[in-house]
Design an enzyme around this catalytic site. Structure first.
Site, PDB file in Angstrom:
ATOM      1  CG  HIS A 170      -1.738  -1.198   1.437  1.00 32.56           C
ATOM      2  ND1 HIS A 170      -2.059  -1.708   2.665  1.00 32.56           N
ATOM      3  CD2 HIS A 170      -2.334  -2.021   0.533  1.00 32.56           C
ATOM      4  CE1 HIS A 170      -2.817  -2.796   2.540  1.00 32.56           C
ATOM      5  NE2 HIS A 170      -2.986  -3.008   1.240  1.00 32.56           N
TER       6      HIS A 170
HETATM    7  C1  LIG Z   1      -0.763  -7.422  -4.040  1.00 32.17           C
HETATM    8  C2  LIG Z   1      -1.602  -6.270  -3.578  1.00 32.17           C
HETATM    9  C3  LIG Z   1      -2.589  -6.490  -2.623  1.00 32.17           C
HETATM   10  C4  LIG Z   1      -3.384  -5.422  -2.183  1.00 32.17           C
HETATM   11  N1  LIG Z   1      -4.434  -5.679  -1.357  1.00 32.17           N
HETATM   12  C5  LIG Z   1      -5.295  -4.674  -1.046  1.00 32.17           C
HETATM   13  C6  LIG Z   1      -6.493  -4.942  -0.333  1.00 32.17           C
HETATM   14  O1  LIG Z   1      -6.802  -6.097  -0.001  1.00 32.17           O
HETATM   15  N2  LIG Z   1      -7.305  -3.892  -0.038  1.00 32.17           N
HETATM   16  C7  LIG Z   1      -6.985  -2.603  -0.390  1.00 32.17           C
HETATM   17  O2  LIG Z   1      -7.710  -1.694  -0.022  1.00 32.17           O
HETATM   18  N3  LIG Z   1      -5.874  -2.337  -1.092  1.00 32.17           N
HETATM   19  C8  LIG Z   1      -5.050  -3.335  -1.465  1.00 32.17           C
HETATM   20  N4  LIG Z   1      -3.959  -3.075  -2.246  1.00 32.17           N
HETATM   21  C9  LIG Z   1      -3.663  -1.676  -2.598  1.00 32.17           C
HETATM   22  C10 LIG Z   1      -4.585  -1.069  -3.637  1.00 32.17           C
HETATM   23  O3  LIG Z   1      -4.837  -1.970  -4.685  1.00 32.17           O
HETATM   24  C11 LIG Z   1      -3.905   0.212  -4.131  1.00 32.17           C
HETATM   25  O4  LIG Z   1      -3.753   1.084  -3.029  1.00 32.17           O
HETATM   26  C12 LIG Z   1      -4.666   0.939  -5.219  1.00 32.17           C
HETATM   27  O5  LIG Z   1      -4.938   0.108  -6.309  1.00 32.17           O
HETATM   28  C13 LIG Z   1      -3.833   2.132  -5.683  1.00 32.17           C
HETATM   29  O6  LIG Z   1      -4.495   2.759  -6.740  1.00 32.17           O
HETATM   30  P1  LIG Z   1      -3.705   3.693  -7.749  1.00 32.17           P
HETATM   31  O7  LIG Z   1      -4.688   4.212  -8.713  1.00 32.17           O
HETATM   32  O8  LIG Z   1      -2.889   4.662  -6.968  1.00 32.17           O
HETATM   33  O9  LIG Z   1      -2.627   2.772  -8.468  1.00 32.17           O
HETATM   34  P2  LIG Z   1      -2.797   1.409  -9.260  1.00 32.17           P
HETATM   35  O10 LIG Z   1      -4.082   0.754  -8.962  1.00 32.17           O
HETATM   36  O11 LIG Z   1      -1.557   0.647  -8.973  1.00 32.17           O
HETATM   37  O12 LIG Z   1      -2.806   1.858 -10.802  1.00 32.17           O
HETATM   38  C14 LIG Z   1      -1.757   2.551 -11.404  1.00 32.17           C
HETATM   39  C15 LIG Z   1      -1.658   2.139 -12.868  1.00 32.17           C
HETATM   40  O13 LIG Z   1      -0.859   3.086 -13.570  1.00 32.17           O
HETATM   41  C16 LIG Z   1      -0.062   2.411 -14.520  1.00 32.17           C
HETATM   42  N5  LIG Z   1       1.096   3.236 -14.856  1.00 32.17           N
HETATM   43  C17 LIG Z   1       2.176   3.491 -14.076  1.00 32.17           C
HETATM   44  N6  LIG Z   1       3.041   4.290 -14.731  1.00 32.17           N
HETATM   45  C18 LIG Z   1       2.512   4.545 -15.940  1.00 32.17           C
HETATM   46  C19 LIG Z   1       2.949   5.303 -17.056  1.00 32.17           C
HETATM   47  N7  LIG Z   1       4.090   5.997 -17.019  1.00 32.17           N
HETATM   48  N8  LIG Z   1       2.171   5.306 -18.167  1.00 32.17           N
HETATM   49  C20 LIG Z   1       0.990   4.632 -18.198  1.00 32.17           C
HETATM   50  N9  LIG Z   1       0.529   3.915 -17.162  1.00 32.17           N
HETATM   51  C21 LIG Z   1       1.275   3.876 -16.032  1.00 32.17           C
HETATM   52  C22 LIG Z   1       0.328   1.144 -13.792  1.00 32.17           C
HETATM   53  O14 LIG Z   1       0.751   0.161 -14.714  1.00 32.17           O
HETATM   54  C23 LIG Z   1      -0.959   0.795 -13.056  1.00 32.17           C
HETATM   55  O15 LIG Z   1      -1.761  -0.060 -13.823  1.00 32.17           O
HETATM   56  C24 LIG Z   1      -3.149  -4.105  -2.686  1.00 32.17           C
HETATM   57  C25 LIG Z   1      -2.161  -3.903  -3.633  1.00 32.17           C
HETATM   58  C26 LIG Z   1      -1.395  -4.962  -4.088  1.00 32.17           C
HETATM   59  C27 LIG Z   1      -0.346  -4.724  -5.128  1.00 32.17           C
END
Ligand SMILES: Cc1cc2nc3c(=O)[nH]c(=O)nc-3n(C[C@H](O)[C@H](O)[C@H](O)COP(=O)(O)OP(=O)(O)OC[C@H]3O[C@@H](n4cnc5c(N)ncnc54)[C@H](O)[C@@H]3O)c2cc1C
Lengths: 237, 516
Positions: free
Chosen positions: B454
């Site tokens: 996270h």
């Molecule tokens: C294994 C795991 C288990 C988890 N379990 C939980 C849980 O049970 N409950 C919970 O609440 N949270 C959980 N989380 C955390 C939660 O999923 C994240 O906090 C949340 O998804 C973050 O959202 P985000 O939009 O910041 O990033 P993300 O969901 O990670 O999305 C970011 C996206 O941007 C893309 N990206 C990055 N750089 C670029 C670029 N330069 N150009 C184009 N695309 C790009 C990436 O490839 C990715 O697909 C978990 C995470 C993981 C990895």
């Protein structure tokens, strides 16, 4: 203890950064950026990442590593420590050097002892093929780190195993004692131990052939005929 | 505004990627370009698309369909995780896992859902001027999200043997523990949440916000790494990127998108990196700083009884007795690893190792997640990222408490041995040993195997441009038409799993962009 061997080993240990090549940032950059921000290359990034992490002390520090190690050991009389087991490369296993294969063969037996009969015998799991396939998918940089760590592990036994010979030549008890020295040794030795252990554990336990006595089911969706639901219907809110 | 066109639920999404792109330049124009298709990006894209905006989501990772989710971790690491699961802090002792695929981390997450805790909201209001972030005002946003995503408290059948051990231990000690809520519909109990749900039951963005946004006309480009946000003066006008073949690394097309507005939702590590590459500067120098990792350790135990921990829902229950400020601020959630991962958490090698591995059906495991200060940072030297993060004294003290409590839970549930995740596993056999063993641990870098699921906080939101990167409306201070909508917004770390908070923040940013 064979004097030439002892001298060779001691010289390697003492000469250290002056006498042998050390891994520098320039070496590393010759193999590309450590973590590139461009899309991932077609390597196996999972083991790559784990090894990169574990073997990090080998990159971070000015560690004794030997592209020239093998040559130097010959100069210093390592011929007297000729391997007593085959260190030939093997057909069908193109990515591991002959020495690595010999080391891994010993390591699998020591690390995952299956003689008690309950775990699936290492011989029944394609561990060397799995290790070779895993190493094939590493970047050249991490592959080289692993190779160097393993070479140092093998040759280090000449000095510190008390038997005056390489790890691959040691008897079972001496080999186990020597492995335990590296497990509990300083940061560099612990890192090499950790890197080798990762390859060993991954190669054995990720193979379905090893799962039965663990009662691990492995993938289930296909075998249980679990129906895919597809995309969720559009929500009302 | 056109009505949505419901997509065929079982057909592949019409994603443009390296396998089907024509020509070597993709040049597009849109109202809003969203970088990243994860929790933040996909939620925002859906909200904007259903309000009639033309939206393009650009995703660096692959479009992997659930039929290709092999339920084999090394394979799924390679297909769907950032750096193939190999991302770490600079010291190399904390593995930082994030999704990198269409749907982002939601595809591989544990599906656990918590609303943002009041303790965090209070800090955000009091210290960062996010005055409307109250539990009451956010409740309708959470309610709508929870209904959409099938969030429910786990039923009895979703409590695996592994989670039952956690509940039993806590009950024996009188510590608060209960089933968690998850965004899963008709869970098939395969136990493979972290490998991607192969039967589409987890309501990840891959099966919800992404296809829903597409039903409202949004487009998705995968295999496309956004290199820069383009500017005219201080106004963001689009992005440039590269679409690469994920298998060979070969560049298939340059991507150039003109947009009225640019939203960066690339996750808390990649968002600041993209803004660095785009030469964005913030007034207070906070961009890339204030990183919290919410580190966790996996504590395992050899139980008398058979547990079959790998069977059943990945996460069934949690122990929240220590969550509140003053109570320790750490949390336990169940989760049993596959054999190759477990092997690295048990005694190192030899007979002891083999004997313990043979106890696989008796092994129980729990993650202990600790609250941390935002003391980390991300930097970039033009080629290579560095994630600088070390446990401070406060986090070390918290981790010791967490390890001790974790050991006690398992011992109270009848464990024969508990293993702490030092590199070669530290064994505890009785409650009397707990104190001595744990105080002897150094917790210096490299002495504990840790995982961050996270990461958060590298572009924090707040009312004061001198202390924050992004304003309360999601717009980057000092720029026009540039927004952030992902976990990097969280001003301080929240101890509970953050996905619902990220959905909520992205939905709020979308609402502000729509003038609501
Ligand atoms: C294994 C795991 C288990 C988890 N379990 C939980 C849980 O049970 N409950 C919970 O609440 N949270 C959980 N989380 C955390 C939660 O999923 C994240 O906090 C949340 O998804 C973050 O959202 P985000 O939009 O910041 O990033 P993300 O969901 O990670 O999305 C970011 C996206 O941007 C893309 N990206 C990055 N750089 C670029 C670029 N330069 N150009 C184009 N695309 C790009 C990436 O490839 C990715 O697909 C978990 C995470 C993981 C990895």
């Amino acid at each position: 203890m064979d004097a030439a061997c002892a001298h060779g080993g001691a010289a390697w240990v003492r000469i250290g950064p002056r006498g042998l090549r050390t891994l520098t940032a320039a070496d590393a950059s010759a193999y590309g950026p450590l973590v590139s921000e461009t899309p991932q290359a077609p390597h196996d990034p999972s083991l790559e990442g784990a090894l990169r992490r574990t073997l990090q002390p080998w990159t971070r520090r000015r560690v004794i590593v030997g592209a020239g190690l093998a040559g130097l050991t010959v100069l210093l009389g390592f011929r007297a420590c000729a391997p007593r087991v085959s260190t030939e490369a093997r057909p069908g296993l193109p990515s591991l050097t002959g020495t690595q294969l010999a080391i891994f063969e010993r390591l699998f037996a020591l690390m995952i002892p299956t003689r008690l009969g309950a775990l699936v015998p290492v011989a029944n799991v394609p561990v060397l093929a799995n290790a070779d396939a895993a190493v094939a998918r590493l970047t050249p940089e991490v592959r080289l780190l692993l190779q160097r760590a393993m070479l140092a592990f093998d040759l280090g036994a000449i000095v510190t195993s008390g038997e005056g010979t390489r790890f691959i030549n040691l008897g079972d008890d001496a080999a186990a004692a020597y492995l335990s020295q590296w497990q509990h040794g300083g940061e560099i030795r612990r890192a090499a131990y950790g890197g080798m252990r990762q390859v060993v554990m991954l190669s054995y336990y990720s193979d379905p052939a090893a799962w039965v006595p663990l009662s691990y089911d492995g993938p289930v969706t296909e075998s249980r005929g679990i129906v895919r639901l597809g995309h969720a219907p559009l929500p009302e809110v | 505004m056109n009505p949505p066109t419901e997509l065929d639920r079982h057909a592949p999404l019409p994603v443009l990627d390296a396998s089907n792109v024509q020509g070597d330049l993709v040049s597009l124009k849109t109202d809003v370009v969203v970088v990243g298709s994860g929790a933040g990006g996909a939620t925002l894209a859906y909200e904007l698309a259903r309000a009639g905006k033309s939206v393009i989501m650009v995703e660096a990772g692959r479009y992997v369909r659930s039929k290709d989710f092999s339920e084999h971790l090394p394979d799924m690491f390679a297909k769907t995780y950032q750096d193939g699961g190999g991302q770490t802090n600079a010291d190399g002792d904390i593995m930082i896992v994030q999704g990198r695929c269409v749907g982002g981390s939601t595809v591989v997450n544990g599906a656990v859902c918590f609303r943002t805790p009041e303790a965090a909201l209070r800090d955000w209001r009091d210290e960062f001027g996010l005055v409307d972030m109250t539990t009451e005002r956010l409740a309708p946003i959470f309610e709508a999200l929870e209904r959409r995503l099938g969030v429910h408290v786990n039923g009895a059948h979703e409590i695996s043997g592994n989670s039952r051990v956690l509940l039993q231990g806590c009950e024996a000690l009188g510590w608060s523990a209960h089933p968690v809520s998850r965004n899963v519909k008709d869970c098939a109990l395969s136990g493979f949440c972290f490998h991607g749900c192969a039967s589409d039951r987890k309501q990840s963005a891959l099966v919800t916000h992404v296809p829903w946004a597409m039903a409202h006309g949004a487009k998705v480009l995968a295999d496309t790494f956004v290199e820069r946000v383009r500017f005219e003066g201080r106004r963001a006008v689009g992005i440039t990127g590269q679409m690469r073949d994920p298998f060979t690394g070969e560049i298939k097309a340059r991507v150039h998108i003109d947009a009225e507005r640019v939203v960066v939702a690339a996750g808390p590590i990649q968002t600041p990196l993209l803004l660095f590459r785009s030469e964005v500067k913030d007034q207070g120098g906070h961009l890339g700083r204030n990183l919290a990792l919410h580190p966790s350790v996996l504590i395992t135990a050899d139980m008398e009884q058979e547990v079959m921990g790998h069977r059943g829902a990945s996460v069934g229950a949690c122990c929240d007795a220590f969550v509140e400020p003053g109570a320790g601020r750490f949390l336990f959630e169940g989760g049993m690893p596959s054999p190759e991962v477990l092997a690295l958490h048990l005694p190192a090698h030899g007979e002891e190792h083999a004997e313990t591995m043979l106890r696989y059906p008796h092994i129980a495991a729990t993650a202990c997640l600790i609250w941390d200060r935002n003391n980390g940072s991300i930097s970039y030297d033009g080629k290579v990222k560095s994630i600088d993060y070390r446990l401070g004294d406060e986090e070390k003290a918290r981790l010791r408490l967490g390890l001790a409590a974790g050991a006690r839970i398992f011992l109270a549930a009848g464990a024969r041995s508990v293993f702490l995740p030092t590199p070669t596993a530290t064994r505890i056999r009785s409650p009397e040993e707990v104190g001595n063993v744990i105080s002897a641990l150094s917790l210096d870098p490299g002495t504990m195997q840790m995982i961050s699921y996270h990461p958060q906080g590298t572009c924090r939101m707040g009312a004061d441009p001198a202390r924050s990167v992004v304003g309360p409306d999601g717009a980057v201070f000092g720029y026009e038409a540039l927004y952030v909508a992902d976990a990097s917004l969280l001003p301080t770390a929240i101890l509970l799993n953050p996905q619902m908070t990220v959905y909520m923040m992205a939905a709020r940013v979308a609402a502000r962009m729509l003038g609501q």
